[in-house]
Design a protein around this motif. Structure first.
Motif, PDB file in Angstrom:
ATOM      1  N   TRP A  71      50.290 -84.033   9.902  1.00 25.97           N
ATOM      2  CA  TRP A  71      49.906 -82.845  10.651  1.00 25.97           C
ATOM      3  C   TRP A  71      48.503 -83.038  11.250  1.00 25.97           C
ATOM      4  N   GLY A  72      47.622 -83.674  10.512  1.00 26.04           N
ATOM      5  CA  GLY A  72      46.275 -83.919  10.998  1.00 26.04           C
ATOM      6  C   GLY A  72      46.270 -84.801  12.245  1.00 26.04           C
TER       7      GLY A  72
ATOM      8  N   SER B 228      46.615 -83.253  19.782  1.00 24.14           N
ATOM      9  CA  SER B 228      46.649 -82.031  20.581  1.00 24.14           C
ATOM     10  C   SER B 228      45.250 -81.665  21.085  1.00 24.14           C
ATOM     11  N   THR B 229      44.266 -81.760  20.206  1.00 22.05           N
ATOM     12  CA  THR B 229      42.888 -81.450  20.589  1.00 22.05           C
ATOM     13  C   THR B 229      42.376 -82.420  21.642  1.00 22.05           C
ATOM     14  N   MET B 230      42.656 -83.704  21.455  1.00 27.27           N
ATOM     15  CA  MET B 230      42.224 -84.708  22.425  1.00 27.27           C
ATOM     16  C   MET B 230      42.887 -84.480  23.783  1.00 27.27           C
ATOM     17  N   ALA B 231      44.158 -84.097  23.766  1.00 27.02           N
ATOM     18  CA  ALA B 231      44.879 -83.841  25.015  1.00 27.02           C
ATOM     19  C   ALA B 231      44.296 -82.624  25.719  1.00 27.02           C
ATOM     20  N   GLN B 232      43.970 -81.567  24.970  1.00 25.47           N
ATOM     21  CA  GLN B 232      43.364 -80.379  25.577  1.00 25.47           C
ATOM     22  C   GLN B 232      42.010 -80.715  26.188  1.00 25.47           C
ATOM     23  N   ASN B 233      41.216 -81.521  25.483  1.00 22.52           N
ATOM     24  CA  ASN B 233      39.911 -81.936  26.017  1.00 22.52           C
ATOM     25  C   ASN B 233      40.085 -82.761  27.292  1.00 22.52           C
ATOM     26  N   LEU B 234      41.060 -83.641  27.303  1.00 20.06           N
ATOM     27  CA  LEU B 234      41.312 -84.475  28.472  1.00 20.06           C
ATOM     28  C   LEU B 234      41.683 -83.630  29.686  1.00 20.06           C
TER      29      LEU B 234
END
Length: 102
Positions: free
Chosen positions: A51-52, A58-64
């Motif tokens: 899950w981590g 997901s966080t990296m994709a949102q930042n990108l």
């Protein structure tokens, strides 16, 4: 009854010639379709992501998506995830790069 035989044979055929080849080159190009290959043993035995790892991706994709000035839509985030996974598989590194380097 011959019709059923031909239909069953036709289901296994596919064309393998480029669309711009000369008409004479298309003769004999009907071949049986290839059967799908089984995934490699490493792929079949690979552990599921934690899950981590999914949350980090997901966080990296949102930042990108945000850094590129694109709207945060599900589609854009999904495409960014695919891009990040693609980069990871090309680099051969066992983990994704840290969010601070992206």
């Amino acid at each position: 009854m011959r019709n059923g035989f031909l239909v069953s044979r036709m289901r296994n055929l596919s064309l393998h010639s480029p669309p711009h080849s000369p008409p004479g080159a298309r003769r004999g190009m009907l071949r049986r379709a290839r059967r799908p290959r089984r995934p490699a043993m490493g792929t079949r035995n690979a552990p599921l992501p934690t899950w981590g790892q999914i949350k980090r991706l997901s966080t990296m994709a949102q930042n990108l998506v945000t850094n590129q000035g694109n709207p945060l839509t599900v589609e854009n985030i999904f495409l960014a995830m695919l891009a990040l996974l693609s980069l990871q598989s090309v680099s051969g590194e066992p983990s994704l790069p840290s969010p601070s380097s992206g």
